[in-house]
Motif scaffolding. Sequence first.
Motif, PDB file in Angstrom:
ATOM      1  N   UNK A  60       0.829  -1.205   0.000  1.00  0.00           N
ATOM      2  CA  UNK A  60       0.000   0.000   0.000  1.00  0.00           C
ATOM      3  C   UNK A  60       0.860   1.252   0.000  1.00  0.00           C
ATOM      4  N   UNK A  61       2.109   1.103   0.481  1.00  0.00           N
ATOM      5  CA  UNK A  61       3.057   2.203   0.532  1.00  0.00           C
ATOM      6  C   UNK A  61       4.451   1.615   0.333  1.00  0.00           C
ATOM      7  N   UNK A  62       5.356   2.358  -0.270  1.00  0.00           N
ATOM      8  CA  UNK A  62       6.709   1.866  -0.512  1.00  0.00           C
ATOM      9  C   UNK A  62       7.518   1.819   0.778  1.00  0.00           C
ATOM     10  N   UNK A  63       8.428   0.835   0.895  1.00  0.00           N
ATOM     11  CA  UNK A  63       9.290   0.779   2.073  1.00  0.00           C
ATOM     12  C   UNK A  63      10.221   1.986   2.117  1.00  0.00           C
ATOM     13  N   UNK A  64      10.367   2.583   3.286  1.00  0.00           N
ATOM     14  CA  UNK A  64      11.257   3.728   3.464  1.00  0.00           C
ATOM     15  C   UNK A  64      12.542   3.330   4.182  1.00  0.00           C
ATOM     16  N   UNK A  65      12.452   2.384   5.138  1.00  0.00           N
ATOM     17  CA  UNK A  65      13.646   1.951   5.862  1.00  0.00           C
ATOM     18  C   UNK A  65      13.453   0.543   6.415  1.00  0.00           C
ATOM     19  N   UNK A  66      14.583  -0.092   6.707  1.00  0.00           N
ATOM     20  CA  UNK A  66      14.603  -1.437   7.286  1.00  0.00           C
ATOM     21  C   UNK A  66      15.555  -1.426   8.476  1.00  0.00           C
ATOM     22  N   UNK A  67      15.274  -2.269   9.473  1.00  0.00           N
ATOM     23  CA  UNK A  67      16.054  -2.275  10.708  1.00  0.00           C
ATOM     24  C   UNK A  67      15.740  -3.553  11.487  1.00  0.00           C
ATOM     25  N   UNK A  68      16.606  -3.934  12.430  1.00  0.00           N
ATOM     26  CA  UNK A  68      16.300  -5.080  13.286  1.00  0.00           C
ATOM     27  C   UNK A  68      15.177  -4.719  14.264  1.00  0.00           C
ATOM     28  N   UNK A  69      14.333  -5.667  14.549  1.00  0.00           N
ATOM     29  CA  UNK A  69      13.261  -5.465  15.516  1.00  0.00           C
ATOM     30  C   UNK A  69      12.948  -6.808  16.173  1.00  0.00           C
ATOM     31  N   UNK A  70      12.007  -6.812  17.078  1.00  0.00           N
ATOM     32  CA  UNK A  70      11.553  -8.048  17.711  1.00  0.00           C
ATOM     33  C   UNK A  70      10.074  -8.242  17.399  1.00  0.00           C
ATOM     34  N   UNK A  71       9.738  -9.437  16.969  1.00  0.00           N
ATOM     35  CA  UNK A  71       8.348  -9.815  16.761  1.00  0.00           C
ATOM     36  C   UNK A  71       7.930 -10.573  18.009  1.00  0.00           C
ATOM     37  N   UNK A  72       6.845 -10.145  18.605  1.00  0.00           N
ATOM     38  CA  UNK A  72       6.404 -10.758  19.856  1.00  0.00           C
ATOM     39  C   UNK A  72       4.999 -11.319  19.703  1.00  0.00           C
ATOM     40  N   UNK A  73       4.781 -12.411  20.378  1.00  0.00           N
ATOM     41  CA  UNK A  73       3.463 -13.026  20.406  1.00  0.00           C
ATOM     42  C   UNK A  73       3.329 -13.826  21.683  1.00  0.00           C
ATOM     43  N   UNK A  74       2.219 -14.530  21.830  1.00  0.00           N
ATOM     44  CA  UNK A  74       2.049 -15.352  23.029  1.00  0.00           C
ATOM     45  C   UNK A  74       3.182 -16.380  23.146  1.00  0.00           C
ATOM     46  N   UNK A  75       3.959 -16.280  24.196  1.00  0.00           N
ATOM     47  CA  UNK A  75       5.021 -17.235  24.516  1.00  0.00           C
ATOM     48  C   UNK A  75       6.232 -17.204  23.580  1.00  0.00           C
ATOM     49  N   UNK A  76       6.420 -16.126  22.799  1.00  0.00           N
ATOM     50  CA  UNK A  76       7.627 -16.061  21.981  1.00  0.00           C
ATOM     51  C   UNK A  76       8.046 -14.619  21.697  1.00  0.00           C
ATOM     52  N   UNK A  77       9.326 -14.458  21.472  1.00  0.00           N
ATOM     53  CA  UNK A  77       9.919 -13.227  20.976  1.00  0.00           C
ATOM     54  C   UNK A  77      11.014 -13.653  20.023  1.00  0.00           C
ATOM     55  N   UNK A  78      11.035 -13.078  18.842  1.00  0.00           N
ATOM     56  CA  UNK A  78      12.067 -13.420  17.878  1.00  0.00           C
ATOM     57  C   UNK A  78      12.604 -12.160  17.225  1.00  0.00           C
ATOM     58  N   UNK A  79      13.886 -12.153  16.966  1.00  0.00           N
ATOM     59  CA  UNK A  79      14.527 -11.026  16.285  1.00  0.00           C
ATOM     60  C   UNK A  79      14.282 -11.200  14.792  1.00  0.00           C
ATOM     61  N   UNK A  80      13.854 -10.131  14.140  1.00  0.00           N
ATOM     62  CA  UNK A  80      13.547 -10.208  12.721  1.00  0.00           C
ATOM     63  C   UNK A  80      13.804  -8.852  12.055  1.00  0.00           C
ATOM     64  N   UNK A  81      13.463  -8.758  10.796  1.00  0.00           N
ATOM     65  CA  UNK A  81      13.640  -7.522  10.043  1.00  0.00           C
ATOM     66  C   UNK A  81      12.372  -6.688  10.119  1.00  0.00           C
ATOM     67  N   UNK A  82      12.529  -5.425  10.513  1.00  0.00           N
ATOM     68  CA  UNK A  82      11.417  -4.493  10.562  1.00  0.00           C
ATOM     69  C   UNK A  82      11.450  -3.587   9.349  1.00  0.00           C
ATOM     70  N   UNK A  83      10.299  -3.071   8.998  1.00  0.00           N
ATOM     71  CA  UNK A  83      10.193  -2.155   7.855  1.00  0.00           C
ATOM     72  C   UNK A  83       9.266  -1.010   8.237  1.00  0.00           C
ATOM     73  N   UNK A  84       9.667   0.201   7.860  1.00  0.00           N
ATOM     74  CA  UNK A  84       8.803   1.374   7.983  1.00  0.00           C
ATOM     75  C   UNK A  84       8.486   1.834   6.572  1.00  0.00           C
ATOM     76  N   UNK A  85       7.203   2.078   6.314  1.00  0.00           N
ATOM     77  CA  UNK A  85       6.764   2.485   4.991  1.00  0.00           C
ATOM     78  C   UNK A  85       6.682   4.003   4.889  1.00  0.00           C
ATOM     79  N   UNK A  86       6.644   4.488   3.667  1.00  0.00           N
ATOM     80  CA  UNK A  86       6.596   5.935   3.442  1.00  0.00           C
ATOM     81  C   UNK A  86       5.383   6.592   4.088  1.00  0.00           C
ATOM     82  N   UNK A  87       4.288   5.839   4.271  1.00  0.00           N
ATOM     83  CA  UNK A  87       3.096   6.415   4.901  1.00  0.00           C
ATOM     84  C   UNK A  87       3.156   6.385   6.430  1.00  0.00           C
ATOM     85  N   UNK A  88       4.289   5.914   6.982  1.00  0.00           N
ATOM     86  CA  UNK A  88       4.481   5.885   8.427  1.00  0.00           C
ATOM     87  C   UNK A  88       4.106   4.587   9.105  1.00  0.00           C
TER      88      UNK A  88
END
Length: 104
Positions: A60-88
């Motif tokens: 829906x919007x173009x990627x503006x930046x990428x960075x390490x982040x953590x994805x969290x859910x019930x009973x887990x946390x994993x390091x993954x790639x985050x993305x911020x889009x041009x629309x914020x």
Amino acid sequence: MAKSVSLRTGRTFATVTAAKEHFSRILDDREPKQQFGEDDLADVRAVYEDYCARTGWALKSLPASFYPTHDRGPSYTTRCFGVTFEDGTTGSFSMDKALRAIAA
């Protein structure tokens, strides 16, 4: 036969495993939310955009930046790639899944 990964940036990997190792080092070398530098950014962007195209994921919007982040859910946390889009808006993605999807 092992599948290879070729990026539009010109970087190639003989196997998906070699590509995963490369991107794991990139991910581990940065602090969370610290944006990737130009060379790494180009490669991460190439994987992400090819992954979206290959899987039919409409952006829906173009990627503006990428960075390490953590994805969290019930009973887990994993390091993954985050993305911020041009629309914020933000999101995350699995490099492993992306590399498997774009491998030839």
